[in-house]
Scaffold this motif. Structure first.
Motif, PDB file in Angstrom:
ATOM      1  N   GLY A   1       3.766   6.413 -11.619  1.00 16.32           N
ATOM      2  CA  GLY A   1       2.598   7.004 -12.250  1.00 16.32           C
ATOM      3  C   GLY A   1       2.296   8.352 -11.646  1.00 16.32           C
ATOM      4  N   ALA A   2       1.038   8.706 -11.610  1.00 15.71           N
ATOM      5  CA  ALA A   2       0.628   9.972 -10.992  1.00 15.71           C
ATOM      6  C   ALA A   2       0.433   9.787  -9.511  1.00 15.71           C
ATOM      7  N   PRO A   3       0.942  10.678  -8.650  1.00 10.05           N
ATOM      8  CA  PRO A   3       0.777  10.525  -7.203  1.00 10.05           C
ATOM      9  C   PRO A   3      -0.690  10.565  -6.802  1.00 10.05           C
ATOM     10  N   ARG A   4      -1.043   9.731  -5.800  1.00  5.46           N
ATOM     11  CA  ARG A   4      -2.411   9.691  -5.314  1.00  5.46           C
ATOM     12  C   ARG A   4      -2.663  10.856  -4.361  1.00  5.46           C
ATOM     13  N   SER A   5      -3.869  11.371  -4.393  1.00  6.82           N
ATOM     14  CA  SER A   5      -4.225  12.487  -3.492  1.00  6.82           C
ATOM     15  C   SER A   5      -4.553  11.948  -2.108  1.00  6.82           C
TER      16      SER A   5
ATOM     17  N   GLY B   1       0.812  -1.206   0.000  1.00 10.05           N
ATOM     18  CA  GLY B   1       0.000   0.000   0.000  1.00 10.05           C
ATOM     19  C   GLY B   1       0.846   1.256   0.000  1.00 10.05           C
ATOM     20  N   GLY B   2       2.002   1.195   0.645  1.00  8.54           N
ATOM     21  CA  GLY B   2       2.892   2.348   0.665  1.00  8.54           C
ATOM     22  C   GLY B   2       3.402   2.700  -0.723  1.00  8.54           C
ATOM     23  N   GLN B   3       3.692   1.694  -1.540  1.00 11.00           N
ATOM     24  CA  GLN B   3       4.098   1.969  -2.919  1.00 11.00           C
ATOM     25  C   GLN B   3       2.958   2.624  -3.697  1.00 11.00           C
ATOM     26  N   LEU B   4       1.744   2.084  -3.523  1.00 11.85           N
ATOM     27  CA  LEU B   4       0.590   2.651  -4.226  1.00 11.85           C
ATOM     28  C   LEU B   4       0.325   4.080  -3.778  1.00 11.85           C
ATOM     29  N   ASP B   5       0.396   4.318  -2.470  1.00 14.24           N
ATOM     30  CA  ASP B   5       0.147   5.667  -1.952  1.00 14.24           C
ATOM     31  C   ASP B   5       1.183   6.668  -2.439  1.00 14.24           C
ATOM     32  N   ALA B   6       2.400   6.202  -2.683  1.00 14.00           N
ATOM     33  CA  ALA B   6       3.444   7.093  -3.191  1.00 14.00           C
ATOM     34  C   ALA B   6       3.203   7.474  -4.646  1.00 14.00           C
ATOM     35  N   GLY B   7       2.348   6.712  -5.340  1.00 11.97           N
ATOM     36  CA  GLY B   7       2.054   7.002  -6.731  1.00 11.97           C
ATOM     37  C   GLY B   7       2.457   5.917  -7.706  1.00 11.97           C
TER      38      GLY B   7
END
Length: 264
Positions: A260-264, A222-228
């Motif tokens: 990719g694009a960073p998550r908000s 999840g940390g990778q996904l949250d970073a974007g």
């Protein structure tokens, strides 16, 4: 040893000692391995046994690669011999010397930088095309800054290859595991620095061994996904040597993620 800086300082000294002991992850590759890599015949690992699929890398020739917490004279010299421009970043001066040894022996160009994997301020935004990060973030207290910094220093479309430890590895009583018994003992979140009694911790510190932190899958994936990052591939792996837990399940994984694009 509970303070944040102590985690880094302790493990820096511990891994310096591991070099002197000949830990398997500190032994430089042979000239034969480098010669084969120059011919295009090479493989490296993020986890204990499985080679990373070559397709995960793409064309390395002329690409800027960061070996993140990846010193030891093993993976980074191979990637350099395969044609990449490689920077090795690690917390252990002795481990970095192993890479310098291979570079000098083989005429390879490697840039060596000592530092904390949570702080890549030595590098500008968008400095690298690919980051190679083997199972090493178990030696920091917080893995999410690692992903944020990796995202920052990658170029758009850059690739992060990571080796991860499943936190289930840290839940069992190691004393009983040595006797062939699996008994749950430690809850998550887990850290050798804070979850153990002083007596239990001395099991490692009396020998000067590195101490670990069991990061949750939420923080690792999840940390990778949250970073974007966008996860594109994943595989699991086990220890090659005798490991009781590995007889029941795979306790390591490797991920390929794209900036990719960073998550908000």
């Amino acid at each position: 040893m509970k303070a944040e800086m102590d985690v880094r300082a302790y493990n820096r000294e511990a891994w310096d000692r591991e070099v002197g002991r000949g830990n398997r992850w500190t032994v430089p590759v042979s000239p034969e391995v480098i010669a084969a890599a120059r011919r295009g015949d090479w493989s490296v690992v993020l986890t204990p046994t499985k080679p990373v699929p070559r397709a995960w890398f793409g064309d390395l020739n002329g690409r800027d690669v960061l070996g993140l917490a990846s010193a030891g004279g093993q993976q980074c010299p191979v990637l350099a011999a395969a044609g990449a421009h490689v920077t090795v970043f690690d917390n252990s001066p002795a481990q970095l010397r192993q890479d310098r040894e291979v570079a000098e022996r083989e005429g390879l160009e490697l840039k060596l930088v000592e530092g904390d994997m949570k702080d890549l301020s030595a590098f500008a935004d968008g400095s690298f095309d690919l980051i190679f990060h083997p199972c090493s973030n178990c030696f920091v207290d917080d893995v999410r800054p690692v992903w944020r910094e990796a995202y920052r220093v990658l170029r758009p479309g850059g690739v992060l290859l990571s080796g991860l430890c499943n936190p289930v590895r840290y839940l069992f009583d190691p004393a009983q595991e040595e006797q062939g018994v699996m008994r749950l003992k430690y809850p998550m979140p887990y850290s050798d620095f804070t979850s153990l009694s002083d007596e239990e911790r001395r099991r490692y510190t009396d020998k000067g061994e590195p101490l670990c932190v069991g990061h949750s899958l939420e923080d690792q994936l999840g940390g990778q996904l949250d970073a974007g990052f966008v996860l594109t591939h994943l595989f699991e792996d086990r220890y090659e040597e005798k490991d009781l837990l590995s007889t029941f399940l795979s306790t390591f994984m490797a991920t390929r993620a794209v900036k990719g694009a960073p998550r908000s």
